[in-house]
Scaffold this active site. Sequence first.
Site, PDB file in Angstrom:
ATOM      1  N   THR A  71       0.840  -1.201   0.000  1.00  0.00           N
ATOM      2  CA  THR A  71       0.000   0.000   0.000  1.00  0.00           C
ATOM      3  C   THR A  71       0.874   1.250   0.000  1.00  0.00           C
ATOM      4  OG1 THR A  71      -1.932  -1.023   1.040  1.00  0.00           O
ATOM      5  CG2 THR A  71      -1.649   1.344   1.364  1.00  0.00           C
ATOM      6  N   SER A 197       5.279  -7.040  -2.217  1.00  0.00           N
ATOM      7  CA  SER A 197       4.875  -7.249  -0.827  1.00  0.00           C
ATOM      8  C   SER A 197       5.381  -8.595  -0.352  1.00  0.00           C
ATOM      9  CB  SER A 197       3.351  -7.198  -0.715  1.00  0.00           C
ATOM     10  OG  SER A 197       2.942  -7.512   0.599  1.00  0.00           O
ATOM     11  N   ALA A 198       5.813  -8.641   0.922  1.00  0.00           N
ATOM     12  CA  ALA A 198       6.358  -9.889   1.468  1.00  0.00           C
ATOM     13  C   ALA A 198       5.276 -10.862   1.916  1.00  0.00           C
ATOM     14  CB  ALA A 198       7.282  -9.573   2.648  1.00  0.00           C
ATOM     15  N   CYS A 322      -8.907  -5.881   1.331  1.00  0.00           N
ATOM     16  CA  CYS A 322      -8.875  -4.427   1.514  1.00  0.00           C
ATOM     17  C   CYS A 322     -10.214  -3.779   1.159  1.00  0.00           C
ATOM     18  CB  CYS A 322      -7.770  -3.810   0.654  1.00  0.00           C
ATOM     19  SG  CYS A 322      -6.114  -4.321   1.168  1.00  0.00           S
TER      20      CYS A 322
END
Length: 376
Positions: A71, A197-198, A322
Amino acid sequence: MIYFDNASTTQISGRALKVYNEISKTCFYNSSSLHKGGVLAKTKLEKARQDILNCINGQVGDRLIFCSGATEANNMALFGLTRKNQSILVSVGEHPSVYNTAMSLLQRGNEVDFVKLNSEGTVDIDDFTQKICNKKYDLVSIMLTNNETGAINDIRSLCEIAKRANPQCVFHSDCVQAFCKIDVLVDNLGIDSISLSAHKINGPKGIGALYVKKRVGFNPIVYGGGQENNLRSGTENLPAICAFAEAAIEKCEVLKSNFENAARIRETILRRFDDKGFEYEVNGSKRGSPYVLSISLDGVKGEVLVHKLEMDDIYIGTGSACSSKSSDNRILSAMSKEKGKILGNIRLSFSANNTIDEAEIVAEKIIQYATELRNL
């Protein structure tokens, strides 16, 4: 427990967790400190950065900026790669972290246009080409793999169209659902910036990265002590960064076999539906990512089905986590789905931890509960 909600988050892998714990205990130093501990931390930080750059074929001079997650990376991209009054083009199918940021830029005075989706959930090429030819865009942001449907956009072709119209155009892509699942090689894609993103690849939460190609101008949006080469201030989260790199390496090592496993799981579910004569509709293309399966069920509310399944310790989703509090689904609406099909939407998403046996169990349970709900 069967977990088929991996597009929202994944369980951290043993390798990544081991690295996280080791760094937390043995290398807790601030990488900006000048003493020996700080130098050690800085060395590990730069190795992790290079490891991830290697996974995407980043070149010397390219930048990988660590941040709190995708994000923030998408916010950094749209705010950091544009100037006041510049024009921006994004698709209506973007993740909220891109779509809502674009809306914010629109309110701030930037020109922002939105590209349509086709019925398969990918960018409408005709609409994209028409918009590109009619206006000189400074920034284009199109995601590689859609988080709702698994639809995969032809980013290379879109980038070529955009660059032909305006060679100075900067092309960003949200690659969160693609990274370590399909090849994400920045030189092959031709793009200038990507977000990662991890926690979508069995790494820890709270860590992501923005890749920016060398010579592409970038203005920081977080100011402070000048960390990350003055591009994103704040003490780096070294344990999470190193665990992120470990997760990426682990996934890249078995990218092909994991892809094939996800494809088998997806096919098993659909075949079981077909064998039982179960009525459903796939949202998106069969050429999309095998890691995501979005289906609509007439006469069933997806949210009710999710809660029925969780009673059996089966976890699925209805779309983007989200956007879970929204009563609408922007992506499916953009694909011209009827309201009933949007209400009946569920999303199953897979990881390397999932099995064919799990797929068969979940398919049977969906058939059972959906049939019960339809008969009410």
